[in-house]
Design an enzyme around this catalytic site. Sequence first.
Site, PDB file in Angstrom:
ATOM      1  N   LYS A  56      38.200  47.655  44.904  1.00 47.67           N
ATOM      2  CA  LYS A  56      39.721  47.510  44.706  1.00 47.67           C
ATOM      3  C   LYS A  56      40.678  48.876  45.195  1.00 47.67           C
ATOM      4  O   LYS A  56      41.869  48.467  45.270  1.00 47.67           O
ATOM      5  CB  LYS A  56      39.958  46.866  43.203  1.00 47.67           C
ATOM      6  CG  LYS A  56      39.306  45.746  43.042  1.00 47.67           C
ATOM      7  CD  LYS A  56      39.948  45.125  41.610  1.00 47.67           C
ATOM      8  CE  LYS A  56      39.511  43.642  41.115  1.00 47.67           C
ATOM      9  NZ  LYS A  56      40.243  43.327  40.018  1.00 47.67           N
ATOM     10  N   ASP A  77      46.098  40.139  39.460  1.00 42.18           N
ATOM     11  CA  ASP A  77      45.628  39.903  38.333  1.00 42.18           C
ATOM     12  C   ASP A  77      46.790  39.933  37.107  1.00 42.18           C
ATOM     13  O   ASP A  77      46.694  38.979  36.257  1.00 42.18           O
ATOM     14  CB  ASP A  77      44.819  41.030  37.910  1.00 42.18           C
ATOM     15  CG  ASP A  77      43.297  40.723  38.484  1.00 42.18           C
ATOM     16  OD1 ASP A  77      42.946  39.779  38.783  1.00 42.18           O
ATOM     17  OD2 ASP A  77      42.731  41.997  38.604  1.00 42.18           O
ATOM     18  N   ASN A  92      43.674  43.390  44.858  1.00 39.27           N
ATOM     19  CA  ASN A  92      42.422  42.309  44.734  1.00 39.27           C
ATOM     20  C   ASN A  92      42.947  41.307  45.652  1.00 39.27           C
ATOM     21  O   ASN A  92      41.867  40.569  46.037  1.00 39.27           O
ATOM     22  CB  ASN A  92      42.320  41.781  43.327  1.00 39.27           C
ATOM     23  CG  ASN A  92      43.548  40.796  42.833  1.00 39.27           C
ATOM     24  OD1 ASN A  92      44.314  40.820  43.622  1.00 39.27           O
ATOM     25  ND2 ASN A  92      43.197  40.077  41.927  1.00 39.27           N
TER      26      ASN A  92
HETATM   27  P1  NDP Z   1      36.941  47.960  33.172  1.00 43.39           P
HETATM   28  O1  NDP Z   1      35.183  48.249  33.361  1.00 43.39           O
HETATM   29  O2  NDP Z   1      37.626  48.375  34.236  1.00 43.39           O
HETATM   30  O3  NDP Z   1      37.428  48.213  31.955  1.00 43.39           O
HETATM   31  C1  NDP Z   1      36.797  47.747  30.619  1.00 43.39           C
HETATM   32  C2  NDP Z   1      37.725  48.460  29.490  1.00 43.39           C
HETATM   33  O4  NDP Z   1      37.101  47.714  28.217  1.00 43.39           O
HETATM   34  C3  NDP Z   1      37.644  49.760  29.352  1.00 43.39           C
HETATM   35  O5  NDP Z   1      38.925  50.282  28.790  1.00 43.39           O
HETATM   36  C4  NDP Z   1      36.428  50.073  28.103  1.00 43.39           C
HETATM   37  O6  NDP Z   1      36.715  51.239  27.561  1.00 43.39           O
HETATM   38  C5  NDP Z   1      36.875  48.792  27.324  1.00 43.39           C
HETATM   39  N1  NDP Z   1      35.633  48.481  26.759  1.00 43.39           N
HETATM   40  C6  NDP Z   1      34.453  47.965  27.223  1.00 43.39           C
HETATM   41  N2  NDP Z   1      33.665  47.483  26.154  1.00 43.39           N
HETATM   42  C7  NDP Z   1      34.352  47.806  24.983  1.00 43.39           C
HETATM   43  C8  NDP Z   1      33.895  47.816  23.728  1.00 43.39           C
HETATM   44  N3  NDP Z   1      32.562  47.241  23.204  1.00 43.39           N
HETATM   45  N4  NDP Z   1      34.476  48.215  22.783  1.00 43.39           N
HETATM   46  C9  NDP Z   1      35.967  48.634  23.083  1.00 43.39           C
HETATM   47  N5  NDP Z   1      36.322  48.917  24.315  1.00 43.39           N
HETATM   48  C10 NDP Z   1      35.436  48.371  25.313  1.00 43.39           C
HETATM   49  O7  NDP Z   1      36.801  46.264  33.301  1.00 43.39           O
HETATM   50  P2  NDP Z   1      38.141  45.376  33.786  1.00 43.39           P
HETATM   51  O8  NDP Z   1      39.258  45.875  33.419  1.00 43.39           O
HETATM   52  O9  NDP Z   1      37.850  44.991  35.365  1.00 43.39           O
HETATM   53  O10 NDP Z   1      37.551  44.020  33.067  1.00 43.39           O
HETATM   54  C11 NDP Z   1      37.777  43.807  31.668  1.00 43.39           C
HETATM   55  C12 NDP Z   1      37.666  42.103  31.486  1.00 43.39           C
HETATM   56  O11 NDP Z   1      38.590  41.424  31.947  1.00 43.39           O
HETATM   57  C13 NDP Z   1      36.305  41.652  31.982  1.00 43.39           C
HETATM   58  O12 NDP Z   1      35.743  40.607  30.989  1.00 43.39           O
HETATM   59  C14 NDP Z   1      36.853  40.598  33.228  1.00 43.39           C
HETATM   60  O13 NDP Z   1      36.010  39.640  33.305  1.00 43.39           O
HETATM   61  C15 NDP Z   1      38.346  40.508  32.559  1.00 43.39           C
HETATM   62  N6  NDP Z   1      39.088  40.080  33.864  1.00 43.39           N
HETATM   63  C16 NDP Z   1      39.783  38.799  33.700  1.00 43.39           C
HETATM   64  C17 NDP Z   1      40.715  38.527  34.778  1.00 43.39           C
HETATM   65  C18 NDP Z   1      41.332  37.279  34.702  1.00 43.39           C
HETATM   66  O14 NDP Z   1      41.869  36.672  35.609  1.00 43.39           O
HETATM   67  N7  NDP Z   1      41.191  36.310  33.637  1.00 43.39           N
HETATM   68  C19 NDP Z   1      41.137  39.285  35.877  1.00 43.39           C
HETATM   69  C20 NDP Z   1      40.352  40.606  35.735  1.00 43.39           C
HETATM   70  C21 NDP Z   1      39.584  40.743  34.744  1.00 43.39           C
HETATM   71  P3  NDP Z   1      36.199  52.717  27.926  1.00 43.39           P
HETATM   72  O15 NDP Z   1      37.138  53.297  28.853  1.00 43.39           O
HETATM   73  O16 NDP Z   1      36.403  53.439  26.522  1.00 43.39           O
HETATM   74  O17 NDP Z   1      34.699  52.508  28.525  1.00 43.39           O
END
Ligand code: NDP
Length: 285
Positions: free
Chosen positions: A71, A107, A92
């Site tokens: 991306k 998004d 995206n």
């Molecule tokens: P990224 O990997 O870029 O970011 C994930 C974020 O979640 C980070 O800030 C991470 O924290 C945090 N995180 C992950 N696990 C935990 C946990 N167990 N406890 C606390 N914080 C946590 O992922 P994306 O942002 O790309 O995607 C996130 C979600 O969004 C996915 O499930 C994806 O499917 C969904 N999504 C949905 C869309 C839609 O249209 N509905 C569009 C895009 C995404 P840290 O920085 O501390 O690791």
Amino acid sequence: MGKSYQKQWVGVFGDPVDDNPTVVMEQAAFDYAEIPMEYLTIQVKRGDLKAAMEGMRAMNFSGINITMPHKGEVIQYLDEISDSAKTMGAVNTVYWKDGKLAGENTDGKGFLKSLQDGQVPIKGKKAMILGAGGAARAIAVELAGAGIAVVTVVNRNEEHGQALVKIINEKTAAEGVFMPWKETVSVPEDTDILVNATPIGFTDEGKPDIAYDDLKEGMAVCDVIPNKAWTPFLLEAKNRGLRTFNGLQMLVNQGAVAFELWTGKPAPMDVMRKAMEKEYGVTLP
Ligand code: NDP
């Protein structure tokens, strides 16, 4: 004119990409609208994106979705990108605009549409976002573009959280605030919009570690988890009588924006929503 055997191609480049469900709703929409487009789910490995983008130009693709891990990198292969995609540093959806290959990020727009359809006020309001990854970034930038006053970013990894806060403060008109996430997080009483932008609840039945009793009347509670109508997080809010917005509707909304950029026609929202409901075996509220 004789019969045409040619199809217009769109699709998605990513890796891994085999579990990306976008084809389901886009193909349903093309078929319904009788547009001769075919959506291809294509594995493009890290390091191969440049060649893939040259290929899509050479083969006259009508557009392409870009997912992990491309991306950010894709931006350098485009002729122009939208302001919000530039602020996010992520594209995206790629489409043709006046003969130029343009990049957009749908998004956050899908998220925003859910709130706007629900007539949730955004201007001058306060949002709290759990997570600081790609989804959080897209949502924060679109909320800022819609006039939100404050975005509080709650994240485990401080560096990631501060990076998003920096984008909000330096590149948008909103105020960004960082809140560490080391233990159960309290939700400030004056929060208007609360968003789970972590993957918690996607492959498990977990829910973000926040003080649910802090949820107050009037808050709009939103989830990005795309494969469920009701996550445990949203159920907590629903059980407290709050308005909820799910990630499946967000997914459909952002797919509809891509459809419109590629075809120039209004997206058949119901068809796309039903296709995803069927795919995930859920019914949206
Ligand atoms: P990224 O990997 O870029 O970011 C994930 C974020 O979640 C980070 O800030 C991470 O924290 C945090 N995180 C992950 N696990 C935990 C946990 N167990 N406890 C606390 N914080 C946590 O992922 P994306 O942002 O790309 O995607 C996130 C979600 O969004 C996915 O499930 C994806 O499917 C969904 N999504 C949905 C869309 C839609 O249209 N509905 C569009 C895009 C995404 P840290 O920085 O501390 O690791």
